[in-house]
Design a protein around this motif. Structure first.
Motif, mmCIF file in Angstrom:
data_model
loop_
_atom_site.group_PDB
_atom_site.id
_atom_site.type_symbol
_atom_site.label_atom_id
_atom_site.label_comp_id
_atom_site.label_asym_id
_atom_site.label_seq_id
_atom_site.Cartn_x
_atom_site.Cartn_y
_atom_site.Cartn_z
ATOM 1 N N UNK A 36 0.611 -1.041 0.375
ATOM 2 C CA UNK A 36 -0.129 -0.231 -0.156
ATOM 3 C C UNK A 36 0.454 0.789 0.000
ATOM 4 N N UNK A 37 2.489 1.202 0.875
ATOM 5 C CA UNK A 37 3.088 2.708 0.283
ATOM 6 C C UNK A 37 3.488 3.156 -1.116
ATOM 7 N N UNK A 38 3.401 2.118 -1.707
ATOM 8 C CA UNK A 38 3.981 2.271 -2.870
ATOM 9 C C UNK A 38 2.879 2.796 -3.482
ATOM 10 N N UNK A 39 1.636 2.202 -3.592
ATOM 11 C CA UNK A 39 0.048 2.444 -4.472
ATOM 12 C C UNK A 39 0.297 4.115 -4.229
ATOM 13 N N UNK A 40 -0.159 3.931 -2.502
ATOM 14 C CA UNK A 40 -0.482 5.218 -2.424
ATOM 15 C C UNK A 40 0.640 6.304 -2.681
ATOM 16 N N UNK A 41 1.515 5.732 -2.518
ATOM 17 C CA UNK A 41 2.445 6.524 -3.152
ATOM 18 C C UNK A 41 2.437 7.577 -4.352
ATOM 19 N N UNK A 42 2.549 6.444 -5.407
ATOM 20 C CA UNK A 42 2.613 7.001 -6.888
ATOM 21 C C UNK A 42 1.269 7.746 -7.522
ATOM 22 N N UNK A 49 -6.927 10.740 -7.619
ATOM 23 C CA UNK A 49 -7.855 11.306 -6.194
ATOM 24 C C UNK A 49 -7.384 9.483 -5.355
ATOM 25 N N UNK A 50 -6.871 9.420 -4.017
ATOM 26 C CA UNK A 50 -7.053 7.954 -3.248
ATOM 27 C C UNK A 50 -8.089 8.524 -2.240
ATOM 28 N N UNK A 51 -8.657 6.942 -1.663
ATOM 29 C CA UNK A 51 -9.114 6.929 -0.689
ATOM 30 C C UNK A 51 -8.804 5.408 0.643
ATOM 31 N N UNK A 52 -8.109 5.321 1.267
ATOM 32 C CA UNK A 52 -8.587 4.298 2.431
ATOM 33 C C UNK A 52 -9.052 4.206 3.667
ATOM 34 N N UNK A 212 -14.537 7.492 -8.882
ATOM 35 C CA UNK A 212 -13.753 8.195 -10.432
ATOM 36 C C UNK A 212 -12.133 8.281 -9.657
ATOM 37 N N UNK A 213 -12.252 7.660 -8.346
ATOM 38 C CA UNK A 213 -10.583 7.374 -7.513
ATOM 39 C C UNK A 213 -10.637 6.047 -7.235
ATOM 40 N N UNK A 214 -9.451 5.913 -6.202
ATOM 41 C CA UNK A 214 -8.983 4.499 -6.092
ATOM 42 C C UNK A 214 -8.237 3.620 -4.412
ATOM 43 N N UNK A 215 -9.256 2.904 -4.802
ATOM 44 C CA UNK A 215 -8.958 2.413 -3.069
ATOM 45 C C UNK A 215 -8.224 1.404 -2.849
ATOM 46 N N UNK A 216 -6.878 2.601 -2.216
ATOM 47 C CA UNK A 216 -6.208 1.883 -1.775
ATOM 48 C C UNK A 216 -5.855 0.826 -0.488
#
Length: 892
Positions: A36-42, A49-52, A212-216
């Motif tokens: 998740x660290x690399x996915x969130x950062x990249x 837009x990201x959400x955890x 429209x965002x990415x679930x981490x």
């Protein structure tokens, strides 16, 4: 590296190397880098837009700190807003949006406090969310020229605000949408972190930013990721890699529990190094260590709070807690259940207690399983049960105080609450005693009406005597008819009570009373016919039934239940004189199906498939079918047969006797087969597996393996969009045929489910079980509507083509007929052994049943045909008639 070693030594010297709870500082040596660290950062680095959204204490805040650190080093401007700092409950929208705006300007040093207050108050004429949007566009984007990431932590705090904050999430989406119009927005993105689901935060799908965002995905620690944790144990245990491996086994990689256990091991090594594990006994030592340090007396040891947080989230809402615990109980029982988006499963995932593995929901780790075990669930349910006070008082009286037992609606509510839960023996004893008490009271009421019933019998006997003496005394037809009408009125007055008693004794309080008051007269006459049959007054019963049929034809708009009751009365009267059509086989009959238009019949035994003509003569035995035959199925258009045998491919035949050049292979014996409505696909049940095949080329389309035991029945819905499967594991799955997505999981049977059928209108699903019940479920939402109790295991069932009547077969050889609403109609007896199959003709005028006794019986229920047969019987002068000719006007 030198700095890391120095920092490691310093923190170990202070005894604070590991940290359980709270955000890990940027310099913490025990921070574990996950996928998740690399996915969130990249994703954030390129402006996505990201959400955890995850359970508590999974490391979200620590991940936020590290990601801000990495992005800042890359020149990205970052701001973190903790929503829980702004306030909740009684806060107004003005205050809430103002708090967010002020934190935003403070983080980026855009305005001092006085400047912000002036800016905000100058725009009081526009809504708070509009002001925040303007602040972002005219201040933030105009004064900050780098890429910007705004982190919103503890986003679930918005759920505590009384006012709706859906506009806030819509604002985030609008910032994304404005990228096409204003290039400055390309530099801005958001990251949301918290314990909630997207649908919790905003229900409007057209304005949500989550699509429209990415679930981490923030999962637990993996063994290949935890080297920073191993380093802290290396100085005190012989094999730190194995110790951490065993810790991860028990924690499932849960960050808080893993850090806490490592810290406890470290502290033990400093105080009592002789108690540390030796090489080779790490697994045994870690298990014992966890039991003494975490599991035993867990509530007093749970500091900082973690396990109590999980518990409190489950039990915080008494109205929902029962359903959550019921769902969790199933996971404990079956180890895993199919994952879906139900509110109960979603809440369990957010508690951290369970997680999704592949497509199943399972326990997160053995520590949770040991603490929140079946006994804990039972105790929690005891505290939550709606009848807890009454149960406690009943137990206190040594189960003697009947005034504490439930009755009426309270008993029904308790039954609803208990569904789907594994309760204690004392619960079931209490509920059973309550049911028996209510039944006893009903029996008392029944006894009070017994005198009236006996009086009715005496008046019927008097009627019979009057009839026999009519010729001698030359009593006029009008006089007799007048008395008969008077008797009918008395029957009408009592029929409601009689039917209620019968219905109640059959199904206690589950079976609904069903009598349409506008059709009372016809129902009463049909009831009189049944009473006369019971009194061996077969000829009178036949005349009463025929006249009821004639009256039925004179009425317009008579409902199907009443029509069926009249037909049943006539049917039973006729078959008091003659036998129904009976097809004999040298072996147990396993199935019977009607061919198109009901012109013929197909029967199957373990050794033959036979085609019968309309006159019940044998037309053909199908050749070259290897035995034993286990199952046959007929297509919806009744033109194609599928024949299943254990060791050979599934064969296909036309109902005219022609073998088709199609086969379906199988690796295990097929236990059931079902055609899709358009005969494009066929479903098979094999062991614990359900498969869907394309018929034209035998291609395997889908395979489902979620059942825990042998699948016994599969059935397509009438529209072909749903496939239901039932198993020995007592569960029923309803899945979408297009992609296999789970729609409903139906549970409640106490033994294996042997047969399922959809009603032809697609509204109901009926399930039959060895527990002696049939359950009626609503297809749209899976709600249980009725329970139809039987005195022996139910072996087969089928709906009438109009969906209003259900036929069920039992292990004791009886066919029972029920109304759609769950009320009982009548039994049909004629078989000597267990029923193997029941089937209706395409028009619904005939019902067929097959049995292990080698017979297949066709029960004629077509009213016009029954009237014709009845009149023929009355006109047959070989039968001695005691009824005067004037009573035979129904036929002559």
């Amino acid at each position: 590296m030198r700095y890391f070693v120095f920092n490691l030594a310093l923190t170990m010297q202070k005894g604070t190397y590991y940290q359980a709870g709270g955000s890990l500082p940027e310099t913490s040596p025990t921070y574990v880098m996950r996928k998740a660290d690399s996915n969130f950062y990249e994703k954030l680095k390129i402006g996505e837009f990201c959400y955890i959204l995850n359970s508590r204490q999974m490391g979200k805040s620590s991940l936020l700190v590290r990601t801000v650190q990495r992005l800042t080093a890359e020149g990205v401007a970052c701001a973190t807003i903790d929503i829980s700092d702004i306030g909740s409950k009684q806060i107004s929208l003005e205050q809430w949006y103002g708090g967010v705006a002020y934190k935003l300007t403070s983080n980026f040093n855009l305005l001092d406090a006085l400047e912000f207050m002036n800016w905000w108050q100058d725009r009081e004429s526009i809504s708070p969310v509009h002001r925040l949007g303007e602040l972002i566009e005219t201040v933030l984007l105009q004064q900050v020229f780098q890429r910007i990431v705004i982190f919103i932590d503890e986003i679930d705090s918005v759920l505590s605000v009384n006012e709706s904050l859906e506009d806030f999430f819509a604002l985030i989406r609008s910032c994304y949408n404005k990228r096409s119009q204003n290039s400055h927005y390309d530099r801005l993105t958001f990251a949301l972190l918290g314990v909630a689901t997207p649908s919790d935060l905003i229900s409007d799908r057209t304005r949500t930013p989550f699509n429209i965002g990415h679930a981490i995905d923030l999962s637990g620690f993996q063994l290949n990721e935890v080297q920073p944790l191993v380093a802290g144990l290396a100085a005190i245990v012989a094999n730190p890699q194995e110790v951490i491996h065993q810790i991860l086994h028990w924690t499932g990689g849960q960050p808080f529990l893993t850090q806490k256990l490592c810290q406890l091991v470290l502290e033990t090594g400093k105080v009592s190094p002789e108690f540390l594990p030796q090489s080779g006994n790490e697994a045994e030592w870690v298990e014992g260590f966890i039991k003494t340090q975490i599991i035993d007396n867990w509530e007093s040891r749970d500091e900082p709070a973690h396990l109590r947080t999980v518990r409190d989230r489950l039990l915080r809402n008494p109205q929902r807690a029962g359903r959550l615990l019921g769902c969790y109980q199933k996971i404990l029982q079956f180890k895993a259940i199919p994952a879906d988006d139900s509110p109960e499963q979603t809440e369990l995932r957010l508690s951290g207690l369970v997680r999704v593995v592949d497509v199943n929901l399972t326990l997160s780790n053995p520590i949770y399983a040991a603490i929140f075990n079946p006994k804990w669930v039972e105790k929690s349910l005891f505290d939550l049960r709606p009848y807890a006070e009454a149960l406690a008082a009943w137990l206190q009286s040594n189960c003697q105080d009947t005034s504490r037992l439930l009755r009426g609606k309270a008993l029904q509510d308790a039954g609803e609450w208990a569904k789907g839960k594994n309760l204690s023996d004392r619960d079931y004893q209490f509920l059973a005693a309550s049911q028996e008490a209510e039944l006893s009271e009903f029996r008392k009421d029944a006894e009070q009406t017994e005198f009236k019933i006996q009086q009715l019998y005496r008046e019927k006997e008097l009627l019979e005597k009057l009839t026999q003496e009519q010729n001698l005394r030359e009593i006029s037809d009008a006089k007799l008819q007048e008395y008969r009408d008077h008797l009918s009125q008395r029957i009408i007055a009592l029929s409601g009570a009689i039917i209620a008693i019968l219905s109640f004794l059959i199904g206690v309080f589950w079976v609904n009373k069903s009598i349409d008051r506008t059709h009372t007269k016809l129902n009463a006459i049909a009831l009189l016919s049944q009473v006369l049959i019971a009194e061996n007054k077969a000829e009178l019963a036949l005349i009463e039934s025929l006249e009821a049929a004639q009256e039925l034809k004179a009425f317009i708009g008579v409902n199907s239940a009443t029509q069926f009751r009249v037909a049943l009365g006539l049917h039973q009267a006729i078959y008091g004189f003659i036998e129904p059509d009976r097809l004999l086989h040298p072996h147990p009959a396993i199935a019977l199906e009607f061919t198109p238009n009901g012109q013929g019949i197909v029967t199957a035994t373990p050794h033959t498939v036979t085609l019968w003509n309309g006159d019940r003569t044998v037309a053909q035995n199908l050749d070259n079918i290897p035995s034993p035959i286990h199952r046959i199925a007929i297509s919806f258009n009744r033109q194609i047969l599928a024949v299943a045998t254990p060791d050979h491919p599934l064969q296909f035949w036309t109902t005219t006797g022609k073998k088709l050049p199609l086969t379906i292979p199988h690796s295990s014996p097929i236990t059931d087969v079902s055609f899709s409505p358009k005969t494009e696909a066929i479903a098979t049940a094999e062991e614990k597996t359900v498969k869907i095949w394309r018929i034209k080329d035998g291609k395997l389309l889908q395979t489902w393996t979620e059942h825990q035991d042998q699948v016994l029945s599969v059935r397509f819905s009438p529209n072909g969009k749903t496939l239901a499967s039932a198993s020995s594991d007592r569960r029923i799955f309803l899945r979408r045929t297009s992609d296999g997505k789970l729609i409903h999981l139906l549970e409640g049977h106490g033994d294996r489910v042997v047969a399922i059928r959809f009603s032809p209108d697609g509204q109901l699903l009926a399930s039959a079980s060895d527990d002696g019940t049939v359950r009626l479920w609503r297809e749209t939402d899976g709600k249980l509507l009725s329970i139809l109790p039987h005195s022996s295991p139910v072996t087969s069932l089928n709906f009438h083509p109009d969906s209003q009547i259900l036929a069920t077969g039992t292990a004791e050889g009886t066919v029972n007929l029920w109304n759609r609403d769950g009320s009982f109609l009548t039994p049909l007896r004629g078989h000597q052994q267990a029923i193997t199959h029941v089937s209706w003709s395409p028009e619904g005028g005939e019902l067929a049943s097959t049995s292990d006794d080698g017979t297949a019986i066709v029960w004629n229920l077509e009213l016009d045909d029954l009237v014709r047969q009845g009149c023929q019987l009355l006109g047959d002068r070989s039968i001695p008639h005691s009824i005067p000719p004037t009573r035979l006007k129904a036929c002559f």
